[in-house]
Design a protein around this motif. Structure first.
Motif, short mmCIF file in Angstrom:
data_model
loop_
_atom_site.label_atom_id
_atom_site.label_comp_id
_atom_site.label_asym_id
_atom_site.label_seq_id
_atom_site.Cartn_x
_atom_site.Cartn_y
_atom_site.Cartn_z
N PRO A 15 -72.53 -135.11 3.25
CA PRO A 15 -72.85 -133.89 2.50
C PRO A 15 -74.33 -133.85 2.10
O PRO A 15 -74.92 -134.86 1.73
N VAL A 16 -74.91 -132.67 2.20
CA VAL A 16 -76.26 -132.40 1.72
C VAL A 16 -76.15 -131.20 0.79
O VAL A 16 -75.77 -130.10 1.22
N ILE A 17 -76.45 -131.40 -0.48
CA ILE A 17 -76.27 -130.36 -1.49
C ILE A 17 -77.64 -129.94 -1.99
O ILE A 17 -78.41 -130.76 -2.50
N THR A 18 -77.94 -128.65 -1.85
CA THR A 18 -79.28 -128.14 -2.08
C THR A 18 -79.29 -127.11 -3.20
O THR A 18 -78.41 -126.25 -3.25
N LYS A 58 -76.10 -126.97 10.83
CA LYS A 58 -76.05 -126.52 9.44
C LYS A 58 -76.55 -127.67 8.57
O LYS A 58 -75.93 -128.73 8.51
N MET A 59 -77.64 -127.45 7.85
CA MET A 59 -78.32 -128.55 7.20
C MET A 59 -77.80 -128.85 5.80
O MET A 59 -77.84 -129.99 5.35
N SER A 60 -77.35 -127.84 5.07
CA SER A 60 -76.80 -128.06 3.74
C SER A 60 -75.32 -127.77 3.75
O SER A 60 -74.90 -126.68 4.16
N SER A 61 -74.52 -128.73 3.32
CA SER A 61 -73.09 -128.47 3.19
C SER A 61 -72.84 -127.47 2.07
O SER A 61 -71.90 -126.66 2.14
N ASP A 62 -73.67 -127.50 1.03
CA ASP A 62 -73.63 -126.52 -0.06
C ASP A 62 -75.06 -126.14 -0.41
O ASP A 62 -75.91 -127.02 -0.60
N ARG A 87 -80.51 -124.02 8.45
CA ARG A 87 -80.18 -124.40 9.84
C ARG A 87 -81.42 -124.92 10.56
O ARG A 87 -82.53 -124.49 10.29
N PHE A 88 -81.18 -125.84 11.49
CA PHE A 88 -82.28 -126.48 12.22
C PHE A 88 -81.87 -126.67 13.67
O PHE A 88 -80.78 -127.18 13.96
#
Length: 771
Positions: free
Chosen positions: A245-248, A277-281, A259-260
């Motif tokens: 998970p990456v939470i931003t 998809k770079m951020s899960s949230d 997105r990257f």
């Protein structure tokens, strides 16, 4: 007449990922514009951030020991292309243009003229820069400095100067008698340098590059990764592909953390998909709402721990870590329990359920990295923002173990390293006793001026001279109008630079422009070709080899210029053999090791190894160099990060200054902010559609923006275009440095003095007075 910069303005929604074909096309356009499309610049880029090459002159993100074939990003490549342009800005250019005429040129057009070639002195009579011999320039500057009180002289550095040049520069200033050594970190991450030592005893982060492959959760607060540190997108992409998970949290939906599409992955580039998809949230937090959001997450973690205790389940808090390694948890717990959810929701702009969801994800992760940028530091309570992120990590023992830690994402390429080797206005951070013993002079012991205090001194007349080792100081600072007006009263103004910028066009009584080599260029001294060193944002030291032919035969290296200025100013006042140091930069590195043995052991042997070597950051080993020898929970004083802003007035908006993906700091490469869909202009104000309607505005309307600071000082920026954008209600955004005139000097971090550029109170003005 100044040159034309744009022919059209087009604003449209951009839904593509960061990277991808858009990035490659942008680089081709930039190379063509600088005459480098067939010049070998592509082979030069293959040397970027490599052990046998040069370290990027743009951002300070980590350089891996095993680099990718293309270890550069779009903005890093732009920096190299911009630096190595075929364009030249020699004496003929200055003969053709007065300084007063050039003041009307945009920043982009000034730097676009190309590399400076000859030392120049400003002639007040002709209002032009005129060539001067190096020897005469050094002699005259030394004579001018000898007439001034050293306490009235400022020695500034930007983030590009090497460790060698920085070490020599600060010694020169101290031998002369000045402690005024501000640098660009005063304007961005000084809240980190003040806040982290109070929390964990280290002025820099604890995360190393390998931790990104070991973590099982990442937080991002207030950082536009796709623009300011794009190579970090690779570790994030790899983490997301592992299911991490990456939470931003960020007020604007920045594309890099949305997105990257990896330009180095042929399969990904050729696929029709939208990339990773770079951020899960991704939570669009209200500007300045970070303390509130982190308080909500921590409060929810505490509630989960309460539930675990009631049911006999494993604790959510790392109680063993808290008991052994920390101090102040009881006061922090009390703060969390008494802070109501209603205030947290209102100030953060994020629903309680969402923050509880984040807390649940966090409670299940065992190795967490907390990344942050200037969205945390550039606030009145920026230091408390840093404390609060540390509090959140300390709750579950996420500092000082593999895959976890606090990760301040620094900006310029060696801005962190300069502080490491003595560029600091704070005497307690510098080994002054060693300097006195080793080099036989008595350094000043009083605190010097930081960046904001320098501006105040320029305005009140107590600063009489300014020497700039790189940078675009006048353009970068707040309160630009007052600073520019007062700058002309300086007795001496010296700039060491590679390209022309606006700061060079605000002369004092005596003004010099000294052109230097770029880090990318070969540096030949008496003992042969030299190399330099830099520190990245993970506290890793790297060697850097000049690779290109110098832009001109009369350029000097930064160490050589510093040494010549020192010889002309403080000859005989120390035991430093300036000529010997310039002849062989290894001698300088030996001296850095002697003065800083804990961090630079075997400096000359280690720094050329692939991946460099890490400084000894004690907090990463759970050794806390705080007064109480513990990591400290530090509850904030309030949820507001910027109490100056009175948002109860319906016409007051909170301005957030931002960069485009076509600039780095004050350097503007062009007018195409691809990732926000803005082409042809930088004079925009990004606004929430409901605010546009509420204030009776419309898309494309030209407005002015004025300060709402309430101090009866008129600050205004003209000719901004109203632009609907996805941004929280009550917030607006516009480009740095164009909007710096709206930031009062006093609107700054309370402890760190960082300009609070991420929460500036402003009003829209639709009927402007005559200009």
């Amino acid at each position: 007449m100044r040159p034309s910069t744009t022919s059209h303005i087009e604003i449209r929604k951009y839904n593509h990922p960061t990277g991808g074909w858009g990035s490659l096309k942008s680089l081709i356009r930039k190379a063509r514009a600088q005459g480098l499309l067939t010049s070998g610049i592509w082979s030069t880029l293959l040397k970027q951030n490599k052990a046998d090459g040069y370290m990027c002159v743009s951002c300070s993100w980590a350089k891996p020991a095993e680099p990718r074939p293309f270890e550069f990003c779009e903005n890093g490549a732009k920096a190299t292309i911009w630096d190595q342009t075929k364009r030249r800005c020699g004496p003929e250019f200055f003969a053709a243009h007065s300084v007063n005429e050039l003041l009307d040129w945009p920043d982009h057009d000034l730097e676009k003229q190309g590399r400076l070639l000859e030392p120049m002195r400003y002639n007040e009579v002709t209002d032009k820069y005129e060539p001067v011999a190096w020897e005469a320039a050094f002699r005259d500057i030394g004579e001018e400095l000898s007439k001034l009180d050293p306490k009235s002289v400022v020695f500034y550095t930007s983030g590009r100067a090497s460790l060698e040049a920085s070490f020599m520069y600060q010694l020169f200033a101290r031998i002369y008698g000045s402690s005024n050594l501000p640098d660009s970190s005063n304007m961005c991450h000084e809240s980190t340098s003040v806040g982290l030592p109070e929390s964990i005893g280290s002025p820099v982060g604890t995360v190393q590059l390998e931790d990104f492959s070991r973590c099982d959760l990442m937080f991002f607060f207030g950082h536009n990764t796709g623009v300011t540190a794009p190579r970090l997108l690779h570790p994030i992409e790899e983490a997301r592909q592992r299911g991490i998970p990456v939470i931003t949290f960020n007020p604007l939906p920045e594309r890099g953390l949305k997105r990257f599409k990896n330009p180095q992955n042929p399969i990904e580039m050729l696929s029709p998909g939208a990339g990773t998809k770079m951020s899960s949230d991704f939570f669009q937090i209200r500007g300045g709402g970070d303390i509130a959001a982190m308080t909500g997450i921590a409060k929810a973690v505490l509630a989960l721990d309460d539930a675990a205790r009631r049911t006999g389940a494993p604790r959510v808090l790392d109680t063993a870590f808290i008991e052994e390694h920390t101090h102040g948890f009881d006061a922090f717990e009390a703060y969390l329990r008494r802070t109501p959810w209603e205030k947290i929701d209102l100030r953060s702009g994020i629903a309680r359920a969402d923050l509880e969801h984040v807390a649940d994800v966090y409670s299940k992760a065992s190795a967490v990295i907390g990344n942050y940028g200037m969205g945390l530091t550039q606030h009145r309570h920026g230091t408390e923002n840093v404390h609060m992120l540390c509090n959140l990590l300390l709750m579950r023992g996420n500092i000082g173990k593999p895959g976890a830690g606090v990760s301040p994402l620094r900006g310029h390429s060696n801005v962190q390293g300069q502080r490491t080797v003595g560029i600091s206005e704070k005497p307690e951070l510098v080994p002054l006793d060693k300097f006195a013993e080793f080099y036989r002079f008595e350094p000043p012991r009083e605190k010097g001026r930081d960046t904001v205090e320098t501006c105040e001194g320029v305005i009140d007349g107590s600063v009489r001279a300014f020497i700039g080792l790189g940078g675009n100081f006048v353009r970068a600072v707040p309160e630009t109008g007052l600073v520019e007006d007062a700058w002309r009263h300086l007795r001496l103004h010296v700039q060491i630079a590679t390209k022309l910028n606006r700061s060079h066009l605000i002369p004092g009584a005596v003004t010099y422009l000294l052109p230097c080599l770029s880090r990318i260029e070969k540096d030949l001294q008496a003992t042969g070709e030299q190399h330099v060193s830099v520190e990245d944002s993970t506290a890793c030291i790297h060697g850097s080899f000049g690779y290109r032919t110098p832009a001109g035969p009369n350029l000097l290296s930064e160490p050589r210029i510093v040494a010549e200025l020192a010889k002309a100013t403080v000859a005989g006042k120390s035991s430093i053999p300036w000529d010997e140091w310039v002849a062989d930069y290894a001698r300088v590195r030996d001296e850095i090791e002697r003065c800083y043995p804990d961090h630079f052991k075997d400096f000359n042997k280690r720094f050329l190894a692939p991946g460099g070597f890490h400084r000894d950051i004690k907090a990463s080993k759970r050794v806390w160099q705080t007064p109480n020898k513990k990591a400290n929970f530090k509850p904030p004083t309030m949820l507001e990060t910027d109490p100056d802003i009175d948002v109860s007035q319906s016409d007051v908006l909170t301005l957030i200054t931002v960069r485009s993906n076509d600039q780095f700091n004050t350097t503007v490469y062009g007018y195409r902010d691809r990732l926000r869909g803005i082409d042809g202009t930088r004079m925009v104000l990004l606004m929430n559609e409901q605010d546009i309607e509420r204030l009776g505005l419309h898309d494309g309307q030209e407005i002015d923006l004025e300060s709402a600071a309430g101090d009866n000082v008129e600050r205004r920026v003209h000719g901004l275009r109203v632009t609907p954008y996805s941004i929280p209600r009550g917030d607006c955004a516009g480009y740095y440095p164009e909007l710096n005139p709206l930031i009062p000097l006093w609107h700054r971090a309370e402890k760190a003095h960082v300009p609070a550029a991420k929460s500036v109170p402003v009003r829209v003005v639709t009927s402007a007075p005559s200009r």
